[in-house]
Design a protein around this motif. Structure first.
Motif, short mmCIF file in Angstrom:
data_model
loop_
_atom_site.label_atom_id
_atom_site.label_comp_id
_atom_site.label_asym_id
_atom_site.label_seq_id
_atom_site.Cartn_x
_atom_site.Cartn_y
_atom_site.Cartn_z
N ASP A 33 0.95 -1.11 0.08
CA ASP A 33 0.12 0.32 0.00
C ASP A 33 0.95 0.98 -0.16
O ASP A 33 2.20 1.15 -0.24
CB ASP A 33 -0.86 -0.15 1.34
CG ASP A 33 -2.38 0.62 0.92
OD1 ASP A 33 -2.35 1.67 0.57
OD2 ASP A 33 -3.36 -0.08 1.08
N MET A 83 -3.17 7.48 3.35
CA MET A 83 -3.37 6.41 4.29
C MET A 83 -4.68 7.08 5.18
O MET A 83 -5.11 6.43 6.00
CB MET A 83 -2.59 5.78 5.19
CG MET A 83 -1.39 5.10 4.26
SD MET A 83 -1.92 3.81 3.08
CE MET A 83 -2.12 2.61 4.35
N ARG A 152 -6.83 2.13 3.15
CA ARG A 152 -6.08 1.35 2.49
C ARG A 152 -6.56 1.38 0.81
O ARG A 152 -7.81 2.18 0.50
CB ARG A 152 -6.19 -0.16 2.85
CG ARG A 152 -5.81 -0.30 4.20
CD ARG A 152 -5.77 -1.80 4.66
NE ARG A 152 -5.81 -2.08 5.75
CZ ARG A 152 -5.39 -3.24 6.48
NH1 ARG A 152 -5.29 -4.27 5.67
NH2 ARG A 152 -5.49 -3.59 7.72
#
Length: 341
Positions: A33, A83, A152
């Motif tokens: 990620d 995030m 995410r």
């Protein structure tokens, strides 16, 4: 021997890290990620590292050291914002050749300090070493958020709206201007650069970009938690593919919904380039691409600097662009390739 170019940047990362098992309970999310997620009581830490290499990511022909220092920080803070977390600390490591003076490094760190002051983050460590060629900068950024607010890439659902902050394509067009004038200078060193009337905004977007940490604060204020999010560092096309792959969905992007600054529109046309091409494949905008539940439509609709640009669809429907002319084209992920050709 296998050439790394056959894998590409993200394929290489997947290949190198596939054998690593998670051994610590505190590791919530590892590779894959914008940042790793680490448990920290009722909150979670997010950690991201990026490296900038002379000759690959920046060119001293037209990159001021102070701007480079600022950009090295912001591109990492952008990953933390992606995030849905607030950045708090950074570390900075550099490898440099003997052609750099102390005064040059003072300029670099003046830019780093300006970014730290602007974003309210602390420089808490790093390393320095020698390099046989050029300058390498590695920045690690650390952020924090309540566990329930971390976003995410993998949470997009069919029916979610696709949103974009700011505008896209300007940084790429700024780079094209700089490269054009570099070639002119190489051919005739006495020639003064002529960037044109659209240059100020485009060059700022390329040389001194900003991270959208303000959106993290706005989401919190408005009670919005995006279902998926990524920062747009490699072009809109590449980033929507990352979200779709992680979320196992498809997407339809409306060309009319992709925000492009007027100066970028006009400069693209001057280059005989379709503005949407710069937005899809240009990169280095460091805006946020995110998805929201349709129930949050009214919350998002009138917020400043946020544009609804499409919808998440079923995976089998692919990733498509709906043009202003009414045509539908498959989007190809042709973003920035860090390994070149």
């Amino acid at each position: 021997m296998t050439d790394v170019n056959t894998l590409g940047e993200f394929g290489l990362i997947d290949h190198l890290t596939e054998g690593f098992a998670t051994q610590q309970d505190s590791t919530i999310l590892g590779v894959g990620d914008d940042a790793a997620i680490i448990a920290a009581g009722d909150e979670q830490l997010v950690v991201s590292t990026d490296m900038l290499v002379e000759g690959i990511h920046f060119d001293f022909t037209y990159t001021p050291l102070k701007h480079l220092g600022y950009k090295a920080v912001t591109v990492n803070l952008s990953d933390i914002a992606a995030m849905n977390a607030r950045p708090e600390q950074i570390t900075v490591s550099i490898a440099l050749s003997n052609r750099f003076s102390v005064e040059a490094l003072d300029e670099l760190y003046a830019g780093i300090r300006a970014a730290c002051t602007h974003y309210g983050v602390d420089l808490v460590g790093g390393d320095t070493t020698s390099s046989t060629r050029g300058l390498i900068i590695s920045v690690t950024a650390i952020g924090r958020a309540p566990a329930g607010r971390i976003t995410r890439r993998s949470g997009a659902k069919v029916g979610d709206l696709i949103c974009i902050t700011g505008n896209l394509g300007a940084a790429y067009l700024g780079l094209q201007l700089l490269e054009r004038e570099k070639q002119v200078f190489k051919d005739n060193p006495d020639m003064q650069p002529d960037m044109g009337e659209y240059a100020p905004y485009l060059l700022q977007r390329q040389l001194r970009p900003e991270a959208r940490t303000d959106m993290v604060d706005l989401f919190a204020k408005e009670g919005i938690v995006p279902t998926a999010m990524i920062d747009i560092s490699d072009g809109l096309a590449s980033e929507i593919f990352h979200i779709c792959k992680a979320s196992e969905v498809g997407a339809v992007i409306e060309e009319s919904g992709v925000p492009i600054h007027n100066d970028a529109q006009l400069q693209a046309l001057e280059f005989n380039l379709d503005p949407i091409t710069a937005a899809l494949s240009g990169g280095e905008d460091y805006e946020l691409l995110f998805t929201i539940d349709p129930q949050d439509t009214e919350k998002i609709r009138f917020l400043p600097d946020i544009y609804i640009a499409g919808e998440i669809v079923a995976q089998e429907d692919g990733v498509k662009l709906h043009t202003k002319g009414g045509n539908i084209h498959a989007i190809k992920a042709q973003g920035w390739n860090h390994f070149g050709e």
